[in-house]
Design a protein around this motif. Structure first.
Motif, PDB file in Angstrom:
ATOM      1  N   GLU A 213       0.882  -1.259   0.043  1.00 39.40           N
ATOM      2  CA  GLU A 213      -0.019  -0.030  -0.032  1.00 39.40           C
ATOM      3  C   GLU A 213       0.888   1.300  -0.016  1.00 39.40           C
ATOM      4  O   GLU A 213       1.993   1.391   0.643  1.00 39.40           O
ATOM      5  CB  GLU A 213      -1.131   0.177   1.202  1.00 39.40           C
ATOM      6  CG  GLU A 213      -1.923  -1.182   1.058  1.00 39.40           C
ATOM      7  CD  GLU A 213      -2.910  -0.930   2.462  1.00 39.40           C
ATOM      8  OE1 GLU A 213      -2.716   0.150   3.194  1.00 39.40           O
ATOM      9  OE2 GLU A 213      -3.655  -1.978   2.610  1.00 39.40           O
ATOM     10  N   LEU A 214       0.569   2.110  -0.781  1.00 37.12           N
ATOM     11  CA  LEU A 214       1.159   3.469  -0.952  1.00 37.12           C
ATOM     12  C   LEU A 214       0.311   4.601  -0.633  1.00 37.12           C
ATOM     13  O   LEU A 214      -0.639   4.716  -0.739  1.00 37.12           O
ATOM     14  CB  LEU A 214       1.576   3.712  -2.410  1.00 37.12           C
ATOM     15  CG  LEU A 214       2.408   2.497  -3.096  1.00 37.12           C
ATOM     16  CD1 LEU A 214       2.719   2.775  -4.553  1.00 37.12           C
ATOM     17  CD2 LEU A 214       3.763   2.130  -2.329  1.00 37.12           C
ATOM     18  N   ASP A 215       0.972   5.532   0.040  1.00 39.70           N
ATOM     19  CA  ASP A 215       0.445   6.729   0.412  1.00 39.70           C
ATOM     20  C   ASP A 215       0.331   7.875  -0.718  1.00 39.70           C
ATOM     21  O   ASP A 215       0.836   7.632  -1.874  1.00 39.70           O
ATOM     22  CB  ASP A 215       1.082   7.556   1.736  1.00 39.70           C
ATOM     23  CG  ASP A 215       2.696   7.834   1.457  1.00 39.70           C
ATOM     24  OD1 ASP A 215       3.000   8.020   0.244  1.00 39.70           O
ATOM     25  OD2 ASP A 215       3.398   7.796   2.366  1.00 39.70           O
ATOM     26  N   ASN A 216      -0.296   9.082  -0.641  1.00 38.26           N
ATOM     27  CA  ASN A 216      -0.457   9.836  -1.718  1.00 38.26           C
ATOM     28  C   ASN A 216       0.914  10.288  -2.490  1.00 38.26           C
ATOM     29  O   ASN A 216       1.056  10.365  -3.657  1.00 38.26           O
ATOM     30  CB  ASN A 216      -1.356  11.175  -1.226  1.00 38.26           C
ATOM     31  CG  ASN A 216      -2.760  10.731  -1.163  1.00 38.26           C
ATOM     32  OD1 ASN A 216      -3.038   9.812  -1.357  1.00 38.26           O
ATOM     33  ND2 ASN A 216      -3.536  11.517  -0.258  1.00 38.26           N
ATOM     34  N   LEU A 217       1.840  10.526  -1.520  1.00 42.16           N
ATOM     35  CA  LEU A 217       3.174  11.054  -2.223  1.00 42.16           C
ATOM     36  C   LEU A 217       3.953  10.030  -2.738  1.00 42.16           C
ATOM     37  O   LEU A 217       4.490  10.135  -3.922  1.00 42.16           O
ATOM     38  CB  LEU A 217       3.969  11.658  -0.582  1.00 42.16           C
ATOM     39  CG  LEU A 217       5.462  12.277  -1.140  1.00 42.16           C
ATOM     40  CD1 LEU A 217       5.204  13.373  -2.083  1.00 42.16           C
ATOM     41  CD2 LEU A 217       6.013  12.187   0.049  1.00 42.16           C
ATOM     42  N   SER A 218       3.884   8.764  -2.378  1.00 41.33           N
ATOM     43  CA  SER A 218       4.418   7.679  -3.312  1.00 41.33           C
ATOM     44  C   SER A 218       3.779   7.491  -4.334  1.00 41.33           C
ATOM     45  O   SER A 218       4.358   7.037  -5.356  1.00 41.33           O
ATOM     46  CB  SER A 218       4.347   6.463  -2.073  1.00 41.33           C
ATOM     47  OG  SER A 218       4.938   6.694  -0.835  1.00 41.33           O
TER      48      SER A 218
ATOM     49  N   LYS B 107       6.175  -0.167   6.469  1.00 45.28           N
ATOM     50  CA  LYS B 107       5.554   0.564   5.226  1.00 45.28           C
ATOM     51  C   LYS B 107       6.580   0.765   4.264  1.00 45.28           C
ATOM     52  O   LYS B 107       7.806   0.891   4.637  1.00 45.28           O
ATOM     53  CB  LYS B 107       5.016   1.605   5.884  1.00 45.28           C
ATOM     54  CG  LYS B 107       3.510   1.486   6.754  1.00 45.28           C
ATOM     55  CD  LYS B 107       2.955   2.894   6.962  1.00 45.28           C
ATOM     56  CE  LYS B 107       1.555   2.676   7.872  1.00 45.28           C
ATOM     57  NZ  LYS B 107       1.127   3.960   8.257  1.00 45.28           N
TER      58      LYS B 107
ATOM     59  N   TYR C 120       7.959   3.499   1.882  1.00 43.11           N
ATOM     60  CA  TYR C 120       8.114   4.997   2.040  1.00 43.11           C
ATOM     61  C   TYR C 120       8.852   5.401   0.624  1.00 43.11           C
ATOM     62  O   TYR C 120       9.276   4.942   0.003  1.00 43.11           O
ATOM     63  CB  TYR C 120       9.228   5.305   3.125  1.00 43.11           C
ATOM     64  CG  TYR C 120       8.495   5.219   4.369  1.00 43.11           C
ATOM     65  CD1 TYR C 120       7.693   6.194   4.942  1.00 43.11           C
ATOM     66  CD2 TYR C 120       8.968   3.955   5.329  1.00 43.11           C
ATOM     67  CE1 TYR C 120       7.107   6.018   6.345  1.00 43.11           C
ATOM     68  CE2 TYR C 120       8.466   3.748   6.677  1.00 43.11           C
ATOM     69  CZ  TYR C 120       7.377   4.716   6.932  1.00 43.11           C
ATOM     70  OH  TYR C 120       6.894   4.464   8.308  1.00 43.11           O
TER      71      TYR C 120
END
Length: 513
Positions: A450-455, A491, A493
């Motif tokens: 799973e990736l955050d928005n920045l990634s 996670k 990053y």
């Protein structure tokens, strides 16, 4: 008189028990039925010579030999021994006929009665145990290999007379028993080249550490003499050791191919296969009328190293595409379809252009316009997509060669790799057949990457800029997951993704412009 003995035939990496029925009756000539190949048919000449050389007689009446199941082709010379024992029993030269029901017999006979080694002893032993036979009789050379199957009496023999004595008086013969776990734990690891001997090239060592930690494929591209082959041959020194299950599976493949050393029991280290670029596609993938494993399967649980990748025939490279995705290889024939395991790491190396000096910091490339892309086009886009790490190798600076600084040893790197693999083993413990990040399915990618928005924005920009395919996107996620595992992070990053993306810099669209 009709008697029955038992042998075994190897198909793929599995074995099937074969019943050999011998009937000596009135008439003339010898008949063999049950789809024997030429090697099996020729056994009658070897059997007759072995029988006569040891004071027994060969019947001059009608002899019918039936190999069942009759619809499966029998190949090889390992049926000599059960055929010879069947003839001796059918002519009352072997008294204890009842013992024939309890043993599987395998071995090629010499003209004097000596017994020669066979292939596939381990899968034969596994099938013998599964079908509840009391013991397995086979050449002494293969005895240790078969004896790692616990719960089975294995008898290693060197001569036809030894087999006759064993069957007449089974209680007087001592079987070979080995502890599979003890053999595995006591296996001697061969010395392999160490990363400590390599000066400089820290970014290449880092890339190979990532490849080892996640089981990823990698390609090293750089000018002649930059250390591509030297670095690739040191990769086994940082790979995690084989598990017992992996050792047994790897041994089965090498046993069927006849690649095990004499009197050896288990393959104790990860295979490192380095075929020459003149190899044929059949030798690479495996095949033949009775399919045998090729280099792809011999590299199972290890490394397949292809030096000077563009020099390989294109058809040879293309046969790797399906095994690299599915980690198994299916070979189909009119009468059968066999499956060989093919879970390997592909490590390749190549020059950047025909002259070898494209992008060299000191030497000029003398190739004509377009030659670089033409050279790279020898490797298909789909194959390049399946390679996770594209690593550019530059020449080592003179200062690095002369440095007295102690280089990091393979043992230190290996501990980090093992720690990362342990995290992956725990993560995939509920998923059968998945042991490392490179083996993740699309569904698992969604769960563990799973990736955050920045990634997400970072990956999106990279795909648009580098014109990456969907498969390349999956490879980036898998590599970034491995980089995070090496750092012990739960996670992914942006810095992990950034490092993974830079390993796609050699994609066709960006290289050679």
């Amino acid at each position: 008189m009709l008697v029955k003995t038992f042998g075994s035939a190897v198909y793929g990496i599995e074995a099937i028990t074969i019943s050999i029925e011998v009937n000596v009756t009135l008439g003339t000539n010898t008949f063999m039925v049950g789809l024997p190949d030429n090697a099996v048919r020729e056994s009658m000449l070897r059997v007759e010579s072995a029988i006569k050389s040891n004071g027994y007689f060969m019947p001059r009446t009608k002899v019918i030999i039936s190999l069942a199941p009759a619809d499966i082709r029998k190949s090889g010379s390992a049926f000599d021994l059960p055929i010879a024992i069947g003839i001796l029993a059918a002519t009352d030269q072997l008294v204890n006929i009842a013992s024939l029901n309890h043993y599987v017999l395998m071995g090629e006979l010499g003209l004097t009665g000596s017994i020669q080694p066979i292939r596939g002893a381990l899968p034969i032993a596994l099938t013998t145990l599964r079908e509840s036979f009391r013991g397995l009789v086979l050449p002494e050379t293969n005895a240790n290999e078969a004896a790692v199957v616990n719960g089975l009496d294995v008898f290693g023999v060197n001569h036809l007379n030894e087999v006759v004595r064993l069957l007449e008086k089974p209680s007087e013969s001592t079987p070979i028993h080995l502890s599979t776990l003890d053999v595995f734990l006591n296996a001697q690891q061969e010395n392999v080249p160490d990363f400590q001997d390599v000066k400089g090239q820290e970014h290449i060592k880092r890339a190979l550490e990532i490849a080892a930690a996640g089981g990823h494929n990698a390609i090293l591209i750089g000018p002649p003499g930059s250390g591509k082959t030297m670095l690739a041959k040191r990769l086994p020194s940082i790979l995690p050791p084989l598990s017992l299950e992996e050792a047994l599976e790897t041994t089965r493949v090498h046993s069927v191919a006849g690649k095990l050393p004499d009197h050896s029991s288990l393959v104790s280290k990860r295979p490192f296969r380095n075929p020459h670029h003149t190899i044929s596609h059949m030798a690479m993938a495996g095949g033949g009328s009775m399919p045998q494993p090729g280099e792809i399967s011999l590299a199972h649980n290890g490394v397949l190293f292809l030096d000077e990748l563009p020099e390989f025939n294109r058809t040879v490279l293309e046969v790797m595409r399906q095994p690299m995705e599915e980690r198994r290889l299916t070979i189909s024939r009119a009468r059968m379809s066999l499956e060989f395991p093919a879970s390997f790491m592909l490590i390749a190396s190549m020059n950047p252009c025909p002259c070898g000096y494209f992008n060299h910091p000191l030497k000029s490339c003398c190739c004509p316009p377009g030659a670089v892309l033409k050279y790279l086009n020898k490797i298909s886009g789909p194959l390049m997509d399946r390679i996770d790490l594209h690593v550019e190798v530059t020449p080592v600076a003179f200062g690095d060669l002369q440095t007295a600084k102690q280089q990091e040893s393979s043992g230190t790197v290996r501990q980090r790799v093992i720690a990362a693999r342990q995290l992956q083993a725990k993560r995939f413990s509920s998923f059968n057949g998945i042991y490392c990040n490179a083996q993740m399915t699309n569904q698992l990618l969604k769960e563990v990457c799973e990736l955050d928005n920045l990634s997400l924005q970072l990956v999106k920009k990279a795909m648009e800029t580098l014109s990456l395919s969907a498969r390349a996107y999956e490879r980036i996620l898998k590599v970034s997951r491995t980089i995070a595992d090496l750092e012990g992070k739960e996670k992914i990053y942006p810095e992990h993704l950034a490092e993974a993306i830079q390993y796609r810099s050699l994609d066709r669209e960006t290289w050679g412009r």
